[in-house]
Design an enzyme around this catalytic site. Structure first.
Site, PDB file in Angstrom:
ATOM      1  CB  SER A   1      43.535  41.126  40.898  1.00 11.80           C
ATOM      2  OG  SER A   1      44.813  41.728  40.895  1.00 11.80           O
TER       3      SER A   1
ATOM      4  CG  ASP B   1      35.082  33.682  58.022  1.00 13.93           C
ATOM      5  OD1 ASP B   1      35.396  34.572  58.843  1.00 13.93           O
ATOM      6  OD2 ASP B   1      35.376  33.754  56.818  1.00 13.93           O
TER       7      ASP B   1
ATOM      8  N   GLY C   1      42.291  34.764  56.981  1.00 14.91           N
ATOM      9  CA  GLY C   1      43.350  35.699  57.354  1.00 14.91           C
ATOM     10  C   GLY C   1      43.059  37.082  56.822  1.00 14.91           C
TER      11      GLY C   1
ATOM     12  CG  ASN D   1      49.919  40.167  43.297  1.00 17.90           C
ATOM     13  OD1 ASN D   1      50.450  41.272  43.390  1.00 17.90           O
ATOM     14  ND2 ASN D   1      48.642  39.989  43.587  1.00 17.90           N
ATOM     15  CG  HIS D   2      50.375  41.927  47.195  1.00 15.21           C
ATOM     16  ND1 HIS D   2      50.705  43.112  46.580  1.00 15.21           N
ATOM     17  CD2 HIS D   2      49.071  41.699  46.886  1.00 15.21           C
ATOM     18  CE1 HIS D   2      49.645  43.601  45.946  1.00 15.21           C
ATOM     19  NE2 HIS D   2      48.636  42.755  46.121  1.00 15.21           N
TER      20      HIS D   2
ATOM     21  CE1 TYR E   1      47.318  39.368  52.312  1.00 19.16           C
ATOM     22  CE2 TYR E   1      48.256  40.466  50.400  1.00 19.16           C
ATOM     23  CZ  TYR E   1      47.383  39.539  50.938  1.00 19.16           C
ATOM     24  OH  TYR E   1      46.590  38.794  50.101  1.00 19.16           O
TER      25      TYR E   1
END
Ligand code: 15L
Length: 263
Positions: A164, A33, A71, A110-111, A135
């Site tokens: 989610s 990270d 990201g 899901n986006h 995104y």
């Protein structure tokens, strides 16, 4: 058991859930990270950006699988999305290829399909893209890059279209889209261990009573979900967003329209 796993974006929410759930004797977690991390038992930490090919290639050395979570986890301006998410995914896949890592698990979302109506229980796991944001576009690009790296270079790539993933669902929409932290761990274990998966796109949710998506593809990897958002239904069914007619919910609202300079 997969012995050495690189987790990118390990300091984020999903990374934090996974560290304790994937920890196992005889397994090493390599955490990367740009946010500071402290290594626990069985862990090592590499401070590196997912856009740094040299650093990612070094991070991939000796690794059996990469879980790419790094990201931006929501909407941002196009240059940021392009660099961190799209170039970041390319970089991680290319690093995995150069280092000979056989398997990469990609945190899609899901986006990628956020503008489809909610509630279509026949929607296939590979539902054609209909992103709701830049995104979401980056998640479509992630899946496309994964497909390319399977077909061209033979990497095994599993794209998890995560609903989610939070400690608990937060609203009525998440009664359908919730992926509990424990089920997230279970799904990752399945994705890590299923033999020779090739390229897959898979809905990633818990066994939610109100879930819209089939769990068949995830179960074919060996995933056995145990949680159900329904236990939160009484407190959450009235928490509805006006955009809860579409999968992406609030991500489809005009508040995510990119600004036009000067207006
Ligand atoms: C996502 O992809 C986001 O990373 C997360 O913050 C949530 O917004 C989630 O989707 C969701 O749709 O609930």
């Amino acid at each position: 058991m997969t012995e050495k796993i690189l987790i990118t974006g390990a300091a984020g929410l999903v990374g934090t859930f996974l560290r304790e759930r994937l920890a196992s004797p005889g397994r090493g977690l390599r955490l990367s990270d740009i946010t500071e991390l402290t290594a626990g038992e069985g862990e090592e930490v590499i401070s590196a950006s997912v856009t740094d090919l040299e650093a990612m290639t070094a991070a991939c050395q000796g690794v059996d699988a990469v879980i790419h979570l790094g990201g931006l986890s929501g909407e941002f301006d196009w240059p940021s999305i392009m660099d961190t998410n799209i170039n970041g995914t390319y970089t991680v896949l290319e690093a995995a290829r150069r280092a000979g890592v056989p398997r990469v698990i990609l945190a899609s979302s899901n986006h990628a399909v956020g503008y489809y109506p909610q509630g279509d229980t026949d929607a296939p796991d590979e539902l054609f893209p209909r992103p709701d944001t830049y995104y979401g576009v980056s998640k479509v690009a992630m899946e496309a890059l994964g497909s390319l790296y399977t077909d061209r270079y033979g990497l095994h790539v599993i794209c998890l279209r995560i609903g989610s993933c939070f400690e608990q669902p937060r609203n009525a929409r998440m009664l359908a889209t919730w992926l509990s932290p424990d089920d997230c761990g279970r799904l990752m274990e399945a994705a890590l261990s299923t033999p020779e998966p090739g390229f897959r796109v898979v809905w990633a949710i818990s066994a939610n009573t109100r879930g819209w998506w089939s769990l068949d593809a995830a179960k074919s990897l060996g995933y056995e979900p145990k949680d159900d958002a329904e236990v939160y239904a009484d407190e959450l069914e009235s928490v509805v967003d006006p955009y809860d007619t579409v999968i992406g919910g609030a991500f489809c609202s005009p508040k995510y329209d990119a600004p036009i300079p000067g207006r």
